[in-house]
Scaffold this motif. Structure first.
Motif, PDB file in Angstrom:
ATOM      1  N   TYR A 213       0.832  -1.202   0.000  1.00  0.00           N
ATOM      2  CA  TYR A 213       0.000   0.000   0.000  1.00  0.00           C
ATOM      3  C   TYR A 213       0.869   1.255   0.000  1.00  0.00           C
ATOM      4  O   TYR A 213       1.963   1.277   0.572  1.00  0.00           O
ATOM      5  CB  TYR A 213      -0.903   0.017   1.237  1.00  0.00           C
ATOM      6  N   GLN A 214       0.331   2.301  -0.657  1.00  0.00           N
ATOM      7  CA  GLN A 214       0.936   3.621  -0.620  1.00  0.00           C
ATOM      8  C   GLN A 214      -0.180   4.655  -0.602  1.00  0.00           C
ATOM      9  O   GLN A 214      -1.289   4.397  -1.081  1.00  0.00           O
ATOM     10  CB  GLN A 214       1.842   3.852  -1.827  1.00  0.00           C
ATOM     11  N   ALA A 215       0.122   5.828  -0.066  1.00  0.00           N
ATOM     12  CA  ALA A 215      -0.840   6.927  -0.047  1.00  0.00           C
ATOM     13  C   ALA A 215      -0.224   8.134  -0.744  1.00  0.00           C
ATOM     14  O   ALA A 215       0.937   8.484  -0.490  1.00  0.00           O
ATOM     15  CB  ALA A 215      -1.212   7.280   1.388  1.00  0.00           C
ATOM     16  N   TYR A 216      -1.004   8.755  -1.625  1.00  0.00           N
ATOM     17  CA  TYR A 216      -0.509   9.879  -2.412  1.00  0.00           C
ATOM     18  C   TYR A 216      -1.580  10.946  -2.557  1.00  0.00           C
ATOM     19  O   TYR A 216      -2.741  10.739  -2.188  1.00  0.00           O
ATOM     20  CB  TYR A 216      -0.090   9.395  -3.807  1.00  0.00           C
TER      21      TYR A 216
ATOM     22  N   MET B  66      -1.073   1.291   6.997  1.00  0.00           N
ATOM     23  CA  MET B  66      -1.309   2.338   6.010  1.00  0.00           C
ATOM     24  C   MET B  66      -2.442   3.243   6.444  1.00  0.00           C
ATOM     25  O   MET B  66      -2.400   4.463   6.245  1.00  0.00           O
ATOM     26  CB  MET B  66      -1.636   1.712   4.645  1.00  0.00           C
ATOM     27  N   MET B  67      -3.467   2.662   7.073  1.00  0.00           N
ATOM     28  CA  MET B  67      -4.564   3.479   7.593  1.00  0.00           C
ATOM     29  C   MET B  67      -4.067   4.418   8.687  1.00  0.00           C
ATOM     30  O   MET B  67      -4.467   5.581   8.752  1.00  0.00           O
ATOM     31  CB  MET B  67      -5.685   2.581   8.142  1.00  0.00           C
ATOM     32  N   TYR B  68      -3.186   3.902   9.534  1.00  0.00           N
ATOM     33  CA  TYR B  68      -2.596   4.738  10.583  1.00  0.00           C
ATOM     34  C   TYR B  68      -1.786   5.877   9.977  1.00  0.00           C
ATOM     35  O   TYR B  68      -1.929   7.043  10.360  1.00  0.00           O
ATOM     36  CB  TYR B  68      -1.721   3.869  11.484  1.00  0.00           C
ATOM     37  N   ARG B  69      -0.955   5.550   9.004  1.00  0.00           N
ATOM     38  CA  ARG B  69      -0.059   6.556   8.407  1.00  0.00           C
ATOM     39  C   ARG B  69      -0.835   7.639   7.675  1.00  0.00           C
ATOM     40  O   ARG B  69      -0.442   8.814   7.680  1.00  0.00           O
ATOM     41  CB  ARG B  69       0.911   5.861   7.443  1.00  0.00           C
ATOM     42  N   SER B  70      -1.942   7.258   7.049  1.00  0.00           N
ATOM     43  CA  SER B  70      -2.693   8.214   6.226  1.00  0.00           C
ATOM     44  C   SER B  70      -3.943   8.760   6.914  1.00  0.00           C
ATOM     45  O   SER B  70      -4.669   9.562   6.328  1.00  0.00           O
ATOM     46  CB  SER B  70      -3.122   7.531   4.921  1.00  0.00           C
ATOM     47  N   GLY B  71      -4.198   8.301   8.154  1.00  0.00           N
ATOM     48  CA  GLY B  71      -5.428   8.742   8.817  1.00  0.00           C
ATOM     49  C   GLY B  71      -6.668   8.315   8.060  1.00  0.00           C
ATOM     50  O   GLY B  71      -7.579   9.118   7.853  1.00  0.00           O
ATOM     51  N   TRP B  72      -6.688   7.032   7.639  1.00  0.00           N
ATOM     52  CA  TRP B  72      -7.803   6.476   6.865  1.00  0.00           C
ATOM     53  C   TRP B  72      -7.999   7.217   5.543  1.00  0.00           C
ATOM     54  O   TRP B  72      -9.097   7.255   4.992  1.00  0.00           O
ATOM     55  CB  TRP B  72      -9.106   6.500   7.669  1.00  0.00           C
TER      56      TRP B  72
END
Length: 198
Positions: free
Chosen positions: A20-23, A57-63
């Protein structure tokens, strides 16, 4: 059953493993349109971190609800060969007994394209758990391989992340638990376990 402090848990099949990644929206839309990351808007020269753990990933991106350029959550299926190449060509992000001097560790850092961090895994409340989740930082050659060879499929899971968050906020933990991606122990060779200090 107690989970070891360091263990890679992931969704995978015989050929691919999901990370997973968040962008931000620009990078996410470009990646979805092209089936991989392209520059611009993606920056090839920057280290990019991939994470097999959905809840981390949810933690890192705040859902996916943080206004910090991480509002789009992507699930990326990459080849297992690529994933294991990354592990084989990695270095823990802090000096360990494998490198008796700081100079030896810094020299290894200069020539190793992948960084490994073990951070506390999270529960549905995003609170830390006793065991760790792996974060894999790709740079230089590793980024080029990731973008050009390893990525097989990219899926936008932002709406799923928001639905999970709504269930958690409503106290529907059992329903949320049942909908979580299945993440199980990923098999590793003895040499990879030693490299990752597992």
């Amino acid at each position: 059953m107690t989970i070891p402090t360091r263990q890679i848990r992931a969704s995978f099949n015989n050929h691919t493993i999901r990370v997973y990644q968040a962008y931000n929206t620009a990078i996410a839309d470009s990646a979805l349109q092209n089936g991989t990351f392209v520059s611009p808007p993606f920056k090839m020269e920057r280290m990019t971190w991939i994470k097999p753990s959905f809840l981390w990933m949810m933690y890192r991106s705040g859902w996916g609800e943080k206004d910090s350029g991480q509002n789009r959550i992507l699930a990326i299926d990459i080849t297992r060969e690529g994933f294991e190449w990354a592990l084989q060509n990695s270095l823990l992000s802090h000096q360990t007994d494998q490198y008796p001097t700081k100079e030896a560790w810094l020299e290894a850092k200069r020539t190793t394209p992948v960084r490994i961090q073990w951070d506390p895994e999270r529960n549905l409340d995003l609170e830390p758990l006793p065991h760790r989740a792996i974060q894999i930082g790709l740079s230089n050659k590793a980024v080029m391989l990731y973008v050009n060879e390893w990525i097989q499929k990219i899926t936008d899971v932002t709406e799923s992340a928001h639905r999970f968050h709504q269930l958690v906020k409503a106290g529907e933990f059992e329903q949320a638990e049942n909908l979580l991606p299945s993440e199980v122990k990923y098999p590793l060779s003895v040499s990879l376990k030693e490299r990752l200090e597992m």
